[in-house]
Design an enzyme around this catalytic site. Sequence first.
Site, PDB file in Angstrom:
ATOM      1  N   HIS A  18      17.364 136.426 -52.201  1.00 56.62           N
ATOM      2  CA  HIS A  18      15.969 136.471 -51.735  1.00 56.62           C
ATOM      3  C   HIS A  18      15.906 137.221 -50.409  1.00 56.62           C
ATOM      4  CE1 HIS A  18      16.551 133.322 -48.772  1.00 56.62           C
ATOM      5  NE2 HIS A  18      17.021 132.503 -49.702  1.00 56.62           N
ATOM      6  N   HIS A  21      18.272 136.516 -47.452  1.00 59.48           N
ATOM      7  CA  HIS A  21      19.677 136.964 -47.512  1.00 59.48           C
ATOM      8  C   HIS A  21      19.856 138.357 -46.916  1.00 59.48           C
ATOM      9  CE1 HIS A  21      20.070 134.058 -51.076  1.00 59.48           C
ATOM     10  NE2 HIS A  21      20.735 133.544 -50.065  1.00 59.48           N
ATOM     11  N   CYS A 124      24.201 115.877 -48.888  1.00 54.83           N
ATOM     12  CA  CYS A 124      23.115 116.674 -49.476  1.00 54.83           C
ATOM     13  C   CYS A 124      23.767 117.824 -50.252  1.00 54.83           C
ATOM     14  CB  CYS A 124      22.177 117.236 -48.411  1.00 54.83           C
ATOM     15  SG  CYS A 124      20.998 118.394 -49.136  1.00 54.83           S
ATOM     16  N   CYS A 127      22.443 121.364 -49.240  1.00 51.62           N
ATOM     17  CA  CYS A 127      23.069 121.915 -48.026  1.00 51.62           C
ATOM     18  C   CYS A 127      24.580 121.944 -48.166  1.00 51.62           C
ATOM     19  CB  CYS A 127      22.764 121.068 -46.786  1.00 51.62           C
ATOM     20  SG  CYS A 127      21.037 120.800 -46.435  1.00 51.62           S
ATOM     21  N   CYS A 143      16.227 115.128 -47.698  1.00 52.24           N
ATOM     22  CA  CYS A 143      16.546 116.380 -47.012  1.00 52.24           C
ATOM     23  C   CYS A 143      15.269 117.192 -46.800  1.00 52.24           C
ATOM     24  CB  CYS A 143      17.551 117.201 -47.824  1.00 52.24           C
ATOM     25  SG  CYS A 143      17.780 118.851 -47.119  1.00 52.24           S
ATOM     26  N   HIS A 146      15.524 120.636 -48.695  1.00 49.19           N
ATOM     27  CA  HIS A 146      15.584 120.679 -50.163  1.00 49.19           C
ATOM     28  C   HIS A 146      14.662 119.660 -50.833  1.00 49.19           C
ATOM     29  CE1 HIS A 146      19.279 122.687 -48.804  1.00 49.19           C
ATOM     30  NE2 HIS A 146      18.950 123.506 -49.770  1.00 49.19           N
ATOM     31  N   LYS A 294       9.000 127.893 -44.485  1.00 51.84           N
ATOM     32  CA  LYS A 294      10.314 128.260 -45.017  1.00 51.84           C
ATOM     33  C   LYS A 294      10.141 128.569 -46.504  1.00 51.84           C
ATOM     34  CE  LYS A 294      14.874 126.383 -45.499  1.00 51.84           C
ATOM     35  NZ  LYS A 294      15.933 126.954 -44.775  1.00 51.84           N
ATOM     36  N   LYS A 297      11.815 127.348 -53.482  1.00 49.30           N
ATOM     37  CA  LYS A 297      11.397 127.458 -54.881  1.00 49.30           C
ATOM     38  C   LYS A 297      10.345 126.402 -55.201  1.00 49.30           C
ATOM     39  CE  LYS A 297      15.607 129.476 -56.567  1.00 49.30           C
ATOM     40  NZ  LYS A 297      16.939 128.907 -56.484  1.00 49.30           N
TER      41      LYS A 297
HETATM   42  N1  MSP Z   1      27.237 129.735 -48.648  1.00 46.92           N
HETATM   43  C1  MSP Z   1      26.778 129.433 -47.350  1.00 46.92           C
HETATM   44  C2  MSP Z   1      27.393 130.362 -46.324  1.00 46.92           C
HETATM   45  C3  MSP Z   1      28.885 130.311 -46.254  1.00 46.92           C
HETATM   46  S1  MSP Z   1      29.498 131.406 -45.023  1.00 46.92           S
HETATM   47  C4  MSP Z   1      31.119 131.009 -44.898  1.00 46.92           C
HETATM   48  C5  MSP Z   1      25.259 129.589 -47.287  1.00 46.92           C
HETATM   49  N2  MSP Z   1      24.692 130.321 -48.229  1.00 46.92           N
HETATM   50  S2  MSP Z   1      23.112 130.621 -48.318  1.00 46.92           S
HETATM   51  O1  MSP Z   1      22.923 131.380 -49.517  1.00 46.92           O
HETATM   52  O2  MSP Z   1      22.374 129.407 -48.207  1.00 46.92           O
HETATM   53  O3  MSP Z   1      22.764 131.495 -47.062  1.00 46.92           O
HETATM   54  C6  MSP Z   1      23.405 132.731 -46.838  1.00 46.92           C
HETATM   55  C7  MSP Z   1      22.853 133.403 -45.581  1.00 46.92           C
HETATM   56  O4  MSP Z   1      21.479 133.698 -45.771  1.00 46.92           O
HETATM   57  C8  MSP Z   1      22.939 132.500 -44.342  1.00 46.92           C
HETATM   58  O5  MSP Z   1      23.266 133.262 -43.194  1.00 46.92           O
HETATM   59  C9  MSP Z   1      21.531 131.980 -44.207  1.00 46.92           C
HETATM   60  O6  MSP Z   1      21.166 131.629 -42.900  1.00 46.92           O
HETATM   61  C10 MSP Z   1      20.754 133.210 -44.666  1.00 46.92           C
HETATM   62  N3  MSP Z   1      19.411 132.844 -45.076  1.00 46.92           N
HETATM   63  C11 MSP Z   1      19.047 132.067 -46.132  1.00 46.92           C
HETATM   64  N4  MSP Z   1      17.692 131.945 -46.115  1.00 46.92           N
HETATM   65  C12 MSP Z   1      17.169 132.630 -45.071  1.00 46.92           C
HETATM   66  C13 MSP Z   1      15.886 132.931 -44.609  1.00 46.92           C
HETATM   67  N5  MSP Z   1      14.800 132.469 -45.188  1.00 46.92           N
HETATM   68  N6  MSP Z   1      15.787 133.750 -43.546  1.00 46.92           N
HETATM   69  C14 MSP Z   1      16.877 134.318 -42.934  1.00 46.92           C
HETATM   70  N7  MSP Z   1      18.097 134.042 -43.352  1.00 46.92           N
HETATM   71  C15 MSP Z   1      18.289 133.154 -44.364  1.00 46.92           C
HETATM   72  O7  MSP Z   1      24.659 129.081 -46.348  1.00 46.92           O
END
Ligand code: MSP
Length: 473
Positions: A18, A21, A124, A127, A143, A146, A294, A297
């Site tokens: 999304h 990421h 959780c 998380c 949470c 979530h 935030k 889904k």
């Molecule tokens: N799998 C763990 C990370 C492990 S690193 C050793 C994880 N995954 S995640 O898919 O939830 O998030 C991946 C990255 O995307 C993280 O840096 C997270 O902060 C970032 N983001 C996820 N949603 C976000 C937003 N809405 N906005 C900005 N960054 C976001 O955490």
Amino acid sequence: MNKIYITTAIPYVNGNPHIGHAMDYCLADCYARYQRAKGNEIRFQVGTDEHGNKIAQKAKDLSISVDKYVEENSNKFKDFITKLNISYTDFIRTTDLEHEKRAQEIWRRLSDHIYKAKYEGWYCTGCERYITKKEYDENNGVCPDHQKPYEKLEEENYYLRISDFKDRIRDAILTNEMEILPDFRKKEILKLLEESPDVSISRPISQLSWGVPVPDDSSQVMYVWLDALSNYITVLGFPDTLDFKEWWPADAQFVGKDILRFHAIIWPAMLIGLGLPLPKTLVSHGMVLCDGQKMSKSIGNVIDPIEVLGKYGLDAFRYYFLRHVDTFADSDFTWEKYDDAYNNELANDLGNLVQRLATLAEKNHILLDERDKAGLSDEYCGLMDKFEFSKAFDYVWDKIQNLNKRIDEEKPWSLAKNGEIEKLERCMKSLINSLVDAVYELMPFLPNASEKIIDVFSGEIHPPKTPLFPKER
Ligand code: MSP
């Protein structure tokens, strides 16, 4: 020339990428390109985090094998990263056999700091995190991210003795040996560090089977975060390759603020336990919000990055997320803001500037003199070195807007009309050279558009055959 190692958080593969990421990738890529422009050699890791119950559960819900599920989704992330033109050098999957073997070796080397005990508390799965009693009470057992009740756990786990490392971590943060950015997050982390109990680093196989087995104990599987954090060094071949020695410690690790706690407490604890140096900087960016909320889904406000990319292409995407999403604070994405940024800024300020200058240069046969590149300005480097990307972008954009003002004031078309050829040449060359200098500073943010603009003004000048940023797509 220095060797610079840059890392990004590896996303869970329990869904599609999304727009949030994209932040890790775009910021890290911007830094990598900037460092390359300064002549440094770059190693740049990206990858996918593929273990844990939430992923196994999702595959089960979809009735497909978990291997197939993680492979398909990992490919979606790889494809997304390619679409963003991220100049990474290494892509790691936590299901790579090499990673798993090396993660087990990390466990073995930490064994002096590991003990087994009973865990009774909350977890959780969203998380993938153990929840303290205090947090449980504060959130009334649900949470907030979530919207799911915490699960009660009563199980035998292995623990990492965080207390062995607290003093050293605190010291590293306070002295900036491991710098945490932005600065205001430091206090939060120092407080969390003081409160941090020893962390559980395994789950019984009966509760979690999709993970890396704990060495010498077939009844336990590694906690996903221990496995995931290891990726930053397993990708370099830790412990046994020369590559590892050449590239570690990382110069900059990019993570979202929501996962800074893992990177600023568990990760340094692991590194200290392994006898390794700490990363030089942890850069924690803010969240991309949608209509002030935030993305989730369940709320139904998740924005598909492929749709965003489809609307105006990659330059617009990178422009918005690197300039209008503040590097450190949370920022909103709305389609109105996106349309506005594209039409009024990219197309009007930059697209028109290039078009006007190139058309005038072609018409009046202006040819640039050979000259050395101006180099990146001190003010720009000062901001980029401090990871203030959105501010550095603003700084370059001011230059673009000033050039537009200068054209309107200096009116080169009048000079041409009045036959003031020498003055016209001087004016045009100065404007174009200033634009080209600014475009070199723009390169880390908008590599595609910048290349095209440099091309337009190299050799004989012709305006781009199609506008750089067409109003209608
Ligand atoms: N799998 C763990 C990370 C492990 S690193 C050793 C994880 N995954 S995640 O898919 O939830 O998030 C991946 C990255 O995307 C993280 O840096 C997270 O902060 C970032 N983001 C996820 N949603 C976000 C937003 N809405 N906005 C900005 N960054 C976001 O955490």
